[in-house]
Design a protein around this motif. Sequence first.
Motif, PDB file in Angstrom:
ATOM      1  N   GLN A 362       0.867  -1.177  -0.130  1.00  0.00           N
ATOM      2  CA  GLN A 362      -0.054   0.062   0.084  1.00  0.00           C
ATOM      3  C   GLN A 362       0.865   1.350   0.027  1.00  0.00           C
ATOM      4  N   GLN A 363       2.014   1.398   0.631  1.00  0.00           N
ATOM      5  CA  GLN A 363       2.985   2.461   0.727  1.00  0.00           C
ATOM      6  C   GLN A 363       3.534   2.579  -0.627  1.00  0.00           C
ATOM      7  N   VAL A 364       3.720   1.445  -1.261  1.00  0.00           N
ATOM      8  CA  VAL A 364       4.169   1.547  -2.701  1.00  0.00           C
ATOM      9  C   VAL A 364       3.295   2.381  -3.671  1.00  0.00           C
ATOM     10  N   ILE A 365       1.889   1.626  -3.458  1.00  0.00           N
ATOM     11  CA  ILE A 365       0.903   2.319  -4.346  1.00  0.00           C
ATOM     12  C   ILE A 365       0.730   3.930  -3.995  1.00  0.00           C
ATOM     13  N   GLN A 366       0.867   3.985  -2.656  1.00  0.00           N
ATOM     14  CA  GLN A 366       0.853   5.462  -2.252  1.00  0.00           C
ATOM     15  C   GLN A 366       1.851   6.416  -2.762  1.00  0.00           C
ATOM     16  N   ASN A 367       3.199   5.929  -2.923  1.00  0.00           N
ATOM     17  CA  ASN A 367       4.034   6.743  -3.452  1.00  0.00           C
ATOM     18  C   ASN A 367       3.666   7.074  -4.887  1.00  0.00           C
ATOM     19  N   LEU A 368       3.518   6.033  -5.690  1.00  0.00           N
ATOM     20  CA  LEU A 368       3.235   6.035  -7.183  1.00  0.00           C
ATOM     21  C   LEU A 368       2.158   6.905  -7.457  1.00  0.00           C
ATOM     22  N   LEU A 369       1.149   6.845  -6.589  1.00  0.00           N
ATOM     23  CA  LEU A 369      -0.212   7.710  -6.990  1.00  0.00           C
ATOM     24  C   LEU A 369      -0.016   9.205  -6.514  1.00  0.00           C
ATOM     25  N   ASP A 370       0.937   9.240  -5.495  1.00  0.00           N
ATOM     26  CA  ASP A 370       1.446  10.684  -5.024  1.00  0.00           C
ATOM     27  C   ASP A 370       2.035  11.315  -6.115  1.00  0.00           C
ATOM     28  N   GLY A 433      10.763   8.868  -2.097  1.00  0.00           N
ATOM     29  CA  GLY A 433       9.659   8.038  -2.324  1.00  0.00           C
ATOM     30  C   GLY A 433      10.027   7.072  -3.140  1.00  0.00           C
ATOM     31  N   LEU A 434      10.507   7.306  -4.439  1.00  0.00           N
ATOM     32  CA  LEU A 434      10.840   6.257  -5.521  1.00  0.00           C
ATOM     33  C   LEU A 434      11.766   5.024  -5.238  1.00  0.00           C
ATOM     34  N   SER A 435      12.953   5.738  -4.265  1.00  0.00           N
ATOM     35  CA  SER A 435      13.875   5.068  -3.666  1.00  0.00           C
ATOM     36  C   SER A 435      13.390   4.111  -2.809  1.00  0.00           C
ATOM     37  N   ILE A 436      12.502   4.373  -1.691  1.00  0.00           N
ATOM     38  CA  ILE A 436      11.862   3.461  -1.105  1.00  0.00           C
ATOM     39  C   ILE A 436      10.980   2.381  -1.628  1.00  0.00           C
ATOM     40  N   THR A 437      10.265   2.993  -2.876  1.00  0.00           N
ATOM     41  CA  THR A 437       9.279   2.028  -3.442  1.00  0.00           C
ATOM     42  C   THR A 437      10.114   0.913  -3.924  1.00  0.00           C
ATOM     43  N   LYS A 438      11.173   1.298  -4.762  1.00  0.00           N
ATOM     44  CA  LYS A 438      12.156   0.307  -5.123  1.00  0.00           C
ATOM     45  C   LYS A 438      12.799  -0.796  -4.277  1.00  0.00           C
ATOM     46  N   GLU A 439      13.193  -0.159  -2.950  1.00  0.00           N
ATOM     47  CA  GLU A 439      13.678  -1.258  -1.916  1.00  0.00           C
ATOM     48  C   GLU A 439      12.592  -2.040  -1.419  1.00  0.00           C
ATOM     49  N   ILE A 440      11.239  -1.538  -1.435  1.00  0.00           N
ATOM     50  CA  ILE A 440      10.093  -2.290  -1.064  1.00  0.00           C
ATOM     51  C   ILE A 440      10.171  -3.806  -1.950  1.00  0.00           C
ATOM     52  N   ASP A 442      11.904  -4.816  -4.048  1.00  0.00           N
ATOM     53  CA  ASP A 442      13.245  -5.528  -4.237  1.00  0.00           C
ATOM     54  C   ASP A 442      13.173  -6.623  -2.946  1.00  0.00           C
ATOM     55  N   ALA A 443      12.621  -5.967  -1.855  1.00  0.00           N
ATOM     56  CA  ALA A 443      12.709  -7.044  -0.493  1.00  0.00           C
ATOM     57  C   ALA A 443      11.583  -8.053  -0.856  1.00  0.00           C
ATOM     58  N   HIS A 444      10.799  -7.691  -1.719  1.00  0.00           N
ATOM     59  CA  HIS A 444       9.905  -9.062  -1.987  1.00  0.00           C
ATOM     60  C   HIS A 444      10.516 -10.002  -3.095  1.00  0.00           C
ATOM     61  N   GLY A 445      11.616  -9.601  -3.567  1.00  0.00           N
ATOM     62  CA  GLY A 445      12.184 -10.218  -4.792  1.00  0.00           C
ATOM     63  C   GLY A 445      11.302 -10.031  -6.242  1.00  0.00           C
ATOM     64  N   GLU A 446      10.801  -8.938  -6.268  1.00  0.00           N
ATOM     65  CA  GLU A 446      10.132  -8.713  -7.511  1.00  0.00           C
ATOM     66  C   GLU A 446      10.775  -7.648  -8.309  1.00  0.00           C
ATOM     67  N   ASN A 447      10.013  -7.160  -9.299  1.00  0.00           N
ATOM     68  CA  ASN A 447      10.411  -5.963 -10.196  1.00  0.00           C
ATOM     69  C   ASN A 447       9.710  -4.810 -10.232  1.00  0.00           C
ATOM     70  N   ILE A 448      10.215  -3.541 -10.563  1.00  0.00           N
ATOM     71  CA  ILE A 448       9.469  -2.583 -10.905  1.00  0.00           C
ATOM     72  C   ILE A 448      10.396  -1.767 -12.054  1.00  0.00           C
ATOM     73  N   ASN A 449       9.395  -1.050 -13.098  1.00  0.00           N
ATOM     74  CA  ASN A 449      10.029  -0.564 -14.164  1.00  0.00           C
ATOM     75  C   ASN A 449       9.283   0.738 -14.527  1.00  0.00           C
ATOM     76  N   VAL A 450       9.977   1.661 -15.211  1.00  0.00           N
ATOM     77  CA  VAL A 450       9.160   2.977 -15.628  1.00  0.00           C
ATOM     78  C   VAL A 450       9.359   2.992 -17.015  1.00  0.00           C
ATOM     79  N   ILE A 451       8.048   3.431 -17.838  1.00  0.00           N
ATOM     80  CA  ILE A 451       7.961   3.738 -19.104  1.00  0.00           C
ATOM     81  C   ILE A 451       7.401   5.275 -19.204  1.00  0.00           C
ATOM     82  N   SER A 452       8.288   6.126 -19.802  1.00  0.00           N
ATOM     83  CA  SER A 452       7.868   7.600 -19.852  1.00  0.00           C
ATOM     84  C   SER A 452       8.406   8.228 -20.984  1.00  0.00           C
ATOM     85  N   THR A 453       7.673   9.322 -21.428  1.00  0.00           N
ATOM     86  CA  THR A 453       7.909   9.971 -22.634  1.00  0.00           C
ATOM     87  C   THR A 453       7.509  11.600 -22.344  1.00  0.00           C
ATOM     88  N   GLU A 454       8.671  12.464 -22.469  1.00  0.00           N
ATOM     89  CA  GLU A 454       8.231  13.864 -22.222  1.00  0.00           C
ATOM     90  C   GLU A 454       6.847  14.450 -22.692  1.00  0.00           C
TER      91      GLU A 454
END
Length: 469
Positions: A362-370, A433-440, A442-454
């Motif tokens: 939920q903290q991950v979702i909160q950081n990404l939504l924020d 926020g994003l640093s904490i998100t990735k650490e969480i 990673d602690a679950h043994g999963e992956n997070i990626n970003v796709i972005s275009t200006e």
Amino acid sequence: MKNTLRLRFVFSYLIIALLTLILLNTYGHSAIYNKLVEYEKSKLYEEAELIAREYMPSISIRDTVDITLLKHFSALETLTNMRVWIVSPDGNIQMDSNLENSCHGENINEYDAAFLSYQSVVGEHPKGLMDDNMISVIYPITESLNTNGYLVLMSPASALNSSATNYIDSIVICGFIILSILFVIFISLYRRTVTPLKGMTAAVRAYANGRFDYRMEKMPCHEQTELADAICYLAEQMNGLNEYQKNFIANVSHDFRSPLTSIKGYTEALADGTIPAEMQEKYFNIILFETERLTKLTGNLLELNQLDHGSLVLEQENFDINDAIKKTSASFEQRCLDKHVSLDLIFDQKELMAYGDTGKIQQVIQNLLDNAIKFSPQDSVIKIHTLQKNHKIFVSIKDYGIGIPKESQKKIWNRFYKTDVSRGKDKTGTGLGLSITKEIIDAHGENINVISTEGVGTEFIFTLPSAKI
């Protein structure tokens, strides 16, 4: 005295040399001597068989000795140093090839009763008759199961002892040659092991003193190369950590100093009456806002400290990821209304069970939504999509905001990192926020990626394992 490798090499070499000499002159000498004795016994026994076959049938042992045969045996002793006795069944020596110290007429049984019962004897035997160590072979002369006498052949053991010593001397000379070669090998090994270690030691000391540009010489062995590479890698990590600590302190100082300066300035202005009463509520709210920033920054730093030291304990369980998204999204309702941003929740399944720490996800979702709400324009949509593929759950949070520059996309996971655009528009973020998100994640043994275009938008996608049955 220091217990150095050089001393160990020297002591090892000396111990090997000393043990080699001791073994050669003890066990080696004894083994060669015994081998020569066995060979001499075998040779004497063959000679006894030959004499018994060629000469004994033509004479009677009890009769007077054949002078011709005595001269023949005497000449044989002179040539081969082999003494010959012809002994009667009752132990009388009927013939002795040694004319100078003849034992002719002596009875062996009177000196050593057991002598004639042996097949071979080594030593001063028969005792009393022989004063020197002799190798003796006793060959019984039989006829129709009756013993007609004995043929005793003797050879001095001293000659074999001298031969054994000569053999050992030759081996010792070869040993010295081998030890000389071994000394050269030891020197070579020392140079190929100790010298590179000294180079590595110098490198480690240089790195410890902050000289991370120090370069080691090429190592001669594969194992040493691996160790040197590991030291260089460690130095690079230390250099990176050193730079990180400098940046960390600079960022923390900056992020703490800015709100503290505001709080101090406005508090002093309120205290000395510079700010009129009707304006005080505004500045009290600013002070409260800056205080909340400091509280959030402190909380994030404490959480990152937990992640760094591995003290984060995940309370993993099966939970409905869709329900977690709904509850987290509800907490942003007022911010979405104020900014005219709508949340579009797209669930492939009504209920989608995942496995993980509900609170941390939920903290991950909160950081990404924020972040998504913060950088979305007014009257825009943020899409949150969940689906399941091959025992994995995918969660996507997509906005249509300002986007992230391509050169910054790999840096967004770094602590305190903010893009230039972000620094211009975001006055509340800490860059953690994003640093904490990735650490969480990673602690679950999963992956997070970003796709972005200006100018188009940004999408974050992270995975979770499906619920355990």
